[in-house]
Design a protein around this motif. Structure first.
Motif, PDB file in Angstrom:
ATOM      1  N   TYR A  26     -12.075 -18.216  30.092  1.00 31.37           N
ATOM      2  CA  TYR A  26     -11.464 -19.273  31.331  1.00 31.37           C
ATOM      3  C   TYR A  26     -11.993 -20.549  31.477  1.00 31.37           C
ATOM      4  O   TYR A  26     -11.942 -20.600  32.559  1.00 31.37           O
ATOM      5  N   ASP A  44      -2.466 -16.261  37.003  1.00 31.48           N
ATOM      6  CA  ASP A  44      -3.496 -15.711  38.121  1.00 31.48           C
ATOM      7  C   ASP A  44      -4.797 -14.910  37.005  1.00 31.48           C
ATOM      8  O   ASP A  44      -5.491 -14.780  37.656  1.00 31.48           O
ATOM      9  N   GLU A  45      -3.987 -14.419  36.262  1.00 28.56           N
ATOM     10  CA  GLU A  45      -5.527 -14.295  35.651  1.00 28.56           C
ATOM     11  C   GLU A  45      -6.756 -15.427  34.971  1.00 28.56           C
ATOM     12  O   GLU A  45      -7.596 -14.973  35.259  1.00 28.56           O
ATOM     13  N   TYR A  46      -6.121 -16.286  35.040  1.00 29.89           N
ATOM     14  CA  TYR A  46      -7.225 -17.296  34.805  1.00 29.89           C
ATOM     15  C   TYR A  46      -8.068 -17.556  36.220  1.00 29.89           C
ATOM     16  O   TYR A  46      -8.828 -17.608  35.966  1.00 29.89           O
ATOM     17  N   LYS A  47      -7.032 -17.337  37.230  1.00 31.70           N
ATOM     18  CA  LYS A  47      -7.177 -17.963  38.407  1.00 31.70           C
ATOM     19  C   LYS A  47      -8.543 -16.903  38.783  1.00 31.70           C
ATOM     20  O   LYS A  47      -9.999 -17.242  39.506  1.00 31.70           O
ATOM     21  N   ASN A  48      -8.488 -15.565  37.836  1.00 27.78           N
ATOM     22  CA  ASN A  48      -9.245 -14.940  38.234  1.00 27.78           C
ATOM     23  C   ASN A  48     -10.057 -14.517  37.431  1.00 27.78           C
ATOM     24  O   ASN A  48     -11.095 -14.111  36.809  1.00 27.78           O
ATOM     25  N   GLY A  49     -10.308 -14.892  36.182  1.00 27.39           N
ATOM     26  CA  GLY A  49     -11.044 -15.050  35.120  1.00 27.39           C
ATOM     27  C   GLY A  49     -12.422 -15.363  35.885  1.00 27.39           C
ATOM     28  O   GLY A  49     -12.609 -16.370  35.963  1.00 27.39           O
ATOM     29  N   THR A  50     -13.725 -14.933  34.838  1.00 29.55           N
ATOM     30  CA  THR A  50     -14.779 -15.257  35.229  1.00 29.55           C
ATOM     31  C   THR A  50     -15.528 -15.320  33.664  1.00 29.55           C
ATOM     32  O   THR A  50     -16.242 -16.655  34.087  1.00 29.55           O
TER      33      THR A  50
END
Lengths: 520, 1021
Positions: free
Chosen positions: B295, B284-290
């Motif tokens: 990421y 999830d952190e990866y998905k939301n990482g910018t």
């Protein structure tokens, strides 16, 4: 016409004065190798050949000894590609993993060299005493190689002649025949070996080594009386003594101390091991110059095995137990063997932070057999480890004696003395008086597991105790930052896993003369 | 056809000859080829007169007709049809020669001499420089691809400086080195020792008749390279430059989306019954990482492999007077690799000189000097193609592994990678040093002396010298967590160190021949040759290693301080031979040839040292028969047959000598003690491999030889093949001895045809060649079992593994089928064929007894097609190359998912793999490589058909018209061209370039083949 004659003469002269028409034109031999015809002439040749026999010890130790514990609940190995993990899962096949094949290959390399040595050692002109000693060393080494390979694979081809292509289709002999040969070689070697050796010969075989190996061979065969006698013989030599410090025993500065009976003499950069890397932890913030791989880590199962410092067993209600940390107030060997949370590793808290120790899988790391300790110190690069790998030491002789004696005639004072000597050196109280044979057996087995962790003995111990199916199929608990809980899926099938599969190559290349072990 | 053609030429003459009235009684003219390029050395003679001359490098000639009334010029040159031109008045004569498809009059270079193609009795293929001129050929071996029947030319790498092709002639007849013997201007060398631009022609000796004169080393065939020599005439300068761009023909595709890679891994773990490795929090952190540095979704393949530039420049000066001709050329090749920072440079000098001192004596020299430098990644070791180890790291890198941290340091990842140690490939290509510097000299000096009328004596002495320095500096590099900035790990396992490996080798050759040629009673022509040859090879190497560098910046030995280590050694090899050849021709109609060579080699013990290699061949030029004179169909018809025996000595230099190795040392008390041990088994009884080669060929020409065909049947039996036998480790873990072990037969046929035709200004030609080879092990005492098997009745090194018969669709199917022992089989796993058991009968389980031959790595078919067209100043050439009937096995990181912590190939994306909902999937269920499955054991599921057809080359050129050129005065010719190499490939092979070593099982370490687009200019002064 004159011109023609002149030309013809030129032709003849050029053709027949060609450089290289000499007779030795084809006499081209390798310039960096010796010819067997001119070898085996003097003592120097014999020494060089014997050194070649010792050389193969590396092949059955350097990438083997510490890894053997990842096959047991003592340790966990994350990386299957290092060649051992499959065995702990019971999924090894004749095609792999690579570790066992290396043991087979290395042992037969040593066997081939010792066979060549023994067939030729009578040729050089040299001092007879020295000849006898060297012959005895070679016999010991051959016994060691045969014992090693048959311990893991069962019966193997029994070859005692120098290597010859005709041996390619030699079938397997029985394990009993191999053991008989091993004992015969050792018995033949013992009288010709020196009791003690000067420091510059450290690493060479002594009488104690041969007696000690004999004790181990007999112990593995459950021939208790004989094993006890052989171990007793080592004790009676009065040459070996327990080194005062358990931790110090495994540090480079104390190599070749009075407890070591036989070891492999690693030397970097020419003859190194990589044990500091295998055992060292994988975290750039702890080990900077060189980074370990966390390849072999102690398990909770193992760390829990340590007794409390008073010899009692840990329970939450044990008054000796520290409620803040269940691993405090334990057998001093725990903190001499293991890095754990709350302690320092190379000057830095272990682990650095809760989520920042990528390579730690079990939550513990090995200190034993690394140069790393609590305080910051020098760091060792990959393949630059020098700590000699101990193959046989006096504590093992004492515990072998205790076990064999207990099995053959039950508990007596000599059994107590032997076990207590090991415990005293560790800083542990004596065993309680009045143990019966079964209780003593359990105590000795516990002691062996603690004392010899990552020395490669426990895997063989549980197999010879015939408890492997219960011990080796025990799942281990991981407590790293990424992997927690019962993650491992270990399995031991007594119908096949007591011995390793013979590398398929050997079966193919011997035209099936070598038969596979059952159920592989 | 003939009449309109003539008319066309006459029209040409009329158009171009106005205003060319000369005052003198001499006739001036110019000879060009069909494209208008001037032809030098063309013989122009007067019909019915003894007067003749040759054209200069610009194609011009002057001839004095004397008192002849009716003047007719006969113009001839090898490779072109003869022309006869009636000359009227003092006109400037322009002659355009038409190529002959068959090249019947062409002089072909053969062993220790030359021969007219028409009189050959052996199977010889030739490629002339114009077949590969202006192509971006960086290694001479590439020039042969698709050109000659019977050759399998396999270029497996596009790495600059390491891009030579392997060449096998008429199948593979041996287990070891199957490369043909290569001679450059008569001296043994290698394709690396010559700049392809300096090559005039390449002759490939395919059968026993042509190659027996090279005796013990000829069994794999012989390739003769002749470099360009000077021609009589004024100084001629030829300048050729091209510039180009290279890119990978195909790059392996890995999943480069980080979340997808993590989810796939979790899926694999689930399929294995294990918990997720990557937690939902991380995903999830990866998905939301910018932040792209923290990421990332890195496609490492494309971060490291990208288009690269190349350029090559060659200039040649040549010319000469009646007595002395010279040719000197300089070449420069600068090629970047498609792998970042790979680079190669080559400087070359070719110098050829020939001087005729008197009618009876001439001498000369040939020389090829090359200096080349190759730079590549330090990471994976010494050697010419060590970059391949770095390439493996590319597929081991995960998409979430970062490139750089925010402050510019090399990054790792904050994600809990399976393989925690990340070796950042960017660091590996941007740092350190791995430089190979190569100097080679290949050359000879010779003289020819006519002792008596018809008796010529030749003496030639040559050297082939190589020196080579490999420098490898391993830097100390670290990667950091892109999120926390913490140090993560060091790259690689080796200490910061420098190794310098220097080696040199020298091969000296001396040979001398006597040739006698005599015509007896007009009808009988005899040529006899006897000779003596001696070669001696010696090499030496030294390696110095040092550690203790203060930084990564200084890379000389003196900058290091500790752990010094040296090693070195050397070897020798010698061969001595006598040989002879006898040619007999009756009226150029019946041709007979016999060859004999007697060879001794130091590679074998005295008793087995000498070998005799004879060959016999005959040719019948049927078209010369009286009964053929009236027919119009055949312009050439020849039948030829040959038989002979050749040798092969390609085995370790000292395989017959029992030795004891030093270096098995031990360190008692930390002090070194020298150890000696036997490490190999020698075999004093080994001797030559012998090849018995039979060849029957027919050659025919039609339409004035504009259409030619050639067909050969061949049957090559290789016996006593040297091979290190398979020895179990139980025999002292010794390197196995070589034995004269087995026999292999290569049987087949080859066909080639060429056709040229002009349609007005449009000039077309095309050719096709195809070869069919059946390779079979006909005798072997014990099958040599392994991943590649040697077994009677099978192709050599056939793939020996479990045969996959599909994917299990249900538990019921698993329960009712034999499954591998020791591993769990579930639906979605690969199903195997149970063919045997301990008793030789299917036993209901899959184990070692069930392995079988499932494919072969030697192609049955090889073929080539070339087409060319020209119109006015424009020309177009197309070359195609193909193989068929060959399999290749690729496993490793590129085919198996998550191999030892590596990435996952995109073919394993969801939807492609077996799941209970997708039982007809192409791939088995997704399991990581180390899962307890049999899916990744060597089995035929992963064996692929490696047949392909490749558009090897397309070239388009435009030559400035002569009229324009003649106004420029300085320039004598100018051509601009564009060239495309490896443009298209048609194949079923997946994931990698199919032009590869079929037995290379790890595709990840394959340097990609390259597509090259170049543009260039060729100017003559």
């Amino acid at each position: 016409m004159k011109k023609c004659l002149a030309y013809s003469l030129m032709f003849v002269v050029v053709i027949f004065s060609l450089p290289g028409c000499k007779k030795d034109f084809f006499d081209l031999y390798p310039r960096d190798q010796l010819s067997p015809g001119s070898f085996w002439k003097n003592a120097d040749d014999a020494h060089a050949a014997l050194t070649g026999c010792y050389n193969s010890v590396w092949n059955v130790t350097a990438n083997v000894l510490p890894y053997l514990d990842v096959l047991t609940p003592n340790a966990y190995g994350e990386y299957p590609w290092e060649g051992w993990k499959d065995i702990s899962k019971g999924t090894q096949t004749p095609q792999g993993p690579a570790g066992p094949a290396g043991v087979w290959e290395g042992a037969f390399r040593g066997i081939g060299r010792t066979n060549t040595f023994l067939a030729n050692i009578d040729k050089p002109e040299m001092d007879e005493g020295e000849r006898t000693r060297m012959k005895s060393e070679a016999l010991f080494l051959r016994a060691y190689y045969y014992f090693t390979v048959s311990n893991y694979f069962g019966g193997v081809p029994l070859i005692t002649d120098p290597p010859d292509v005709s041996q390619a289709t030699a079938p397997r002999s029985s394990k009993e025949d191999i053991t008989a040969q091993v004992l015969k070689d050792l018995d033949e070697a013992i009288p010709g070996l020196p009791l003690t050796i000067p420091a510059e010969e450290n690493g060479r075989v002594t009488q104690g080594a041969a007696l000690g190996l004999k004790a181990r061979v007999l112990l593995y065969e459950s021939r208790w009386d004989e094993a006890a006698a052989a171990a007793k013989a080592v004790m009676d030599l009065n040459v070996y003594h327990l080194f005062p410090s358990y931790r110090g025993l495994f540090l480079p500065q104390n190599e070749n101390n009075s407890e070591v009976i036989f070891d492999v003499q690693f030397k970097q950069p020419e003859y190194p091991s990589a044990w500091d890397t295998y055992l060292g932890i994988y975290d750039g913030n702890i080990l900077t110059a060189a980074i370990g791989w966390s390849s072999i880590e102690p398990t909770t199962d193992f760390v829990d095995e340590y007794e409390m410092k008073d010899g009692s067993v840990w329970t939450a209600s044990n008054p000796v137990a520290d409620p803040a940390d269940k691993y405090n107030n334990r057998d001093p060997r725990l903190d001499q063997t293991i890095f754990r949370k709350g302690k320092k590793y190379n000057g830095v808290p272990y682990p650095v932070d809760a989520d920042g120790f990528p390579g730690i899988y079990t939550g513990f790391s090995f200190k034993k057999y690394t140069v790393y300790d609590t305080a910051a110190g020098p760091q060792v690069d990959y393949n630059k480890s020098e700590i000699n790998g101990i193959i046989l030491r006096y504590a093992d002789v004492l515990l072998m004696y205790a076990e064999a004696k207990n099995e053959s005639s039950g508990v007596d004072q000599s059994v107590y003395d032997a076990v207590n000597a090991v415990r005293e050196r560790a800083g542990m109280p004596d065993l309680p008086a009045g143990l019966n044979q079964d209780q003593m057996r359990d105590r000795i087995r516990h002691e062996r597991r603690i004392e010899f962790v990552i020395e490669g003995l426990y895997y063989s111990d549980v197999r010879r105790w015939k408890v492997a199916e219960s011990v080796l199929s025990r799942d281990v608990e991981l407590d790293g930052s990424y992997k927690r809980g019962i993650m491992d899926d270990r399995s031991f099938d007594p119908a096949k896993d007591y011995v390793w599969p013979i590398p398929q190559r050997e079966i193919d290349y011997s035209q099936k003369a070598i038969e596979q072990n059952p159920n592989y | 056809m003939r009449l309109p053609e003539r008319l066309l030429w006459i029209a040409c003459f009329l158009l171009t000859s106005t205003g060319a009235f000369a005052q003198a009684s001499t006739i001036r003219g110019r000879v060009t080829d069909q494209t208008g390029k001037p032809l030098s050395d063309v013989t122009v003679s007067l019909k019915n007169s003894a007067t003749s001359t040759v054209t200069d490098p610009d194609g011009n000639f002057i001839i004095n007709p004397g008192q002849l009334k009716k003047i007719s010029l006969v113009v001839t040159i090898v490779g072109y049809g003869p022309q006869e031109i009636a000359v009227k008045g003092n006109e400037f004569v322009r002659v355009s020669m038409q190529p002959e498809a068959s090249g019947l009059n062409e002089v072909v270079v053969v062993g220790y001499g030359t021969q007219k193609r028409a009189n050959l009795t052996g199977a010889v293929g030739t490629v002339k420089s114009d077949a590969f001129a202006d192509r971006s050929i960086t290694n001479a071996s590439q020039a042969l691809a698709g050109q000659i029947a019977g050759l399998w030319v396999n270029q497996t790498s596009g790495q600059p400086g390491v891009d030579g092709a392997t060449i096998n002639i008429r199948g593979i007849g041996t287990f070891g080195n199957s490369s043909p013997l290569v001679l450059i201007d008569g001296i043994q060398g290698s394709f690396n020792s010559v700049n392809p631009n300096d090559i005039e022609s390449i002759s490939v000796l395919k059968d026993a008749s042509s190659s027996a004169i090279y005796g013990s080393r000829a069994a794999n065939g012989v390739i003769l390279i002749v470099t360009k020599s000077g021609k009589k005439g004024p100084l001629h300068v030829d300048l050729n430059s091209y510039w180009g761009q290279q890119q990978a023909t195909i790059l392996p595709k890995m999943v480069s989306n980080s979340v997808q890679a993590m989810e796939l891994y979790n899926q694999a773990m689930e399929n294995e019954g294990q918990a997720d490795h990557y937690s939902q929090n991380v995903i999830d952190e990866y998905k939301n990482g910018t932040d792209p540095l923290i990421y990332p979704n890195n496609d490492w393949m494309h971060l490291i492999i990208r288009p690269a530039a190349m350029q090559e420049h060659n200039v040649r000066l040549s010319g000469g007077k009646e007595a002395t001709q010279y040719s000197v050329s300089l070449g420069y090749l600068d090629q970047d690799g498609i792998v970042k920072n790979d680079q190669s440079k080559r400087y070359s000098l070719n110098f050829n000189l020939r001087s005729k001192v008197s009618d009876r004596f001439d001498w000369g020299i040939h020389s090829n000097l090359i200096n080349s430098v190759l730079n590549q990644s330090y990471y994976s070791g010494f050697g010419y193609n060590s970059t391949i180890g770095m390439l493996t790291e590319l597929v081991r890198a995960m998409p979430f592994d970062g490139t750089y941290t925010a402050d510019g340091r090399y990054a790792s990842t904050w994600v809990n990678a399976v393989n925690a140690q990340f070796n950042n490939p960017l660091a590996m290509v941007d740092n350190g040093l791995n430089r190979t510097t190569n100097n080679s000299v290949n050359g000879n000096a010779f003289f020819n002396l006519e002792l008596l009328k018809g008796l010529k004596w030749n003496v030639t002495g040559g050297i082939n010298y190589l020196d080579n320095l490999q420098e490898r500096f391993i830097p100390e590099l670290y990667v950091y967590d892109p999120k926390s900035g913490d140090l993560k790990n060091r790259i690689g396992n080796d200490s910061r160190s420098l190794s310098n490996l220097y080696s040199k080798s020298l091969l000296t050759t001396f040979y001398s021949t006597l040739t006698y040629n005599k015509k007896i009673l007009r009808d009988h022509e005899i040529t006899a040759l006897v000779g003596f040859n001696r070669e001696k090879y010696t090499d030496k190497y030294m390696n110095a290693y040092i550690e203790g560098f203060l930084s990564n910046s200084l890379t000389e030995l003196n900058a290091g301080s500790s752990n010094k280590n040296v090693s070195g050694g050397g070897t020798d090899y010698g061969i001595r031979s006598v040989f002879g050849r006898l040619n007999y021709a009756f009226r150029d109609k019946y041709l007979l040839e016999a060859n004999l060579r007697y060879d001794g080699s130091s590679r074998f013990a005295a008793a087995n040292r000498w070998g005799v290699f004879p060959s016999f061949s005959a040719g019948w030029r049927i078209d010369k028969e009286a009964f053929m004179q009236d027919q119009q169909v055949f312009s050439n018809l020849k039948l030829r047959a040959s038989w002979g025996r050749l040798g092969n000595d390609q085995i370790g230099l000292y395989s017959w000598i029992p030795t004891l190795s030093l270096g098995s040392d031990y360190y008692f008390n930390g002090q070194p003690s020298s150890g000696v041990a036997q490490t190999a088994v020698s075999n004093p009884d080994i001797t030559w491999e012998s090849a018995t080669k039979t060849d029957v060929g027919i050659e025919a020409g039609f339409l004035q030889n504009r259409l030619s065909i050639e067909f050969d049947y061949f049957n090559d039996l290789r016996q006593d093949i040297l091979r290190n036998i398979n020895l179990p480790w139980t025999v002292g873990d010794l390197a196995a001895p070589a034995e004269n072990l087995a026999s292999v037969r290569n049987k087949g046929w080859e066909f080639s045809t060429n056709y040229t035709q002009n349609f007005g200004k449009l000039r077309l030609s095309g050719g096709f060649n195809v070869t069919h080879v059946t390779n079979e092990v006909v005798k072997i005492p014990d099958p040599q079992i392994g991943f590649l098997i040697l077994k009677e009745g099978e192709s050599m090194n056939a793939f020996y593994m479990w045969k996959a018969t599909g994917i299990f669709k249900s538990q019921q199917e698993v329960d009712n089928s034999p499954v591998p022992v020791g591993r769990t089989t579930l639906p979605g796993d690969i199903k195997f064929e149970d063919i045997s058991g301990p008793d030789g009968k299917p036993d209901g389980k899959i184990d070692a007894d069930d392995r079988q031959v499932v494919g072969k790595p030697i192609p049955t078919w090889t073929y080539g097609i070339h087409l060319s067209a020209a119109y006015g100043g424009f020309d177009l050439g197309v070359l195609m190359q193909g193989v068929a009937g060959v399999q290749s096995y690729v496993g490793g990181e590129l085919y198996f998912p998550f191999l030892n912590g590596a990435g996952v190939p995109d073919r394993w994306e969801a939807g492609n793999t077996w799941t209970p909902d997708n039982v007809n999937a192409k791939l088995p269920r997704l399991l990581q490589y180390s899962a307890p499955t049999w899916n990744y054991e060597n089995n035929s599921f992963w064996l692929q058909d490696a047949s392909f057809l490749r558009i090897k080359n397309i070239q388009i050129g435009y030559s400035l018209p002569d009229k324009l050129i003649s106004t420029l005065k300085v320039i004598k010719g100018l051509r601009i061209y564009a060239n495309g190499q490896n443009l298209f490939t048609f194949t079923k092979f997946e994931g990698l370039d199919p032009e590869r070593f079929p037995t290379n099982t790890t595709g990840a370490n394959q340097y990609p083949n390259i597509r090259i687009i170049t543009g260039g200019v060729n100017i003559k002064f």
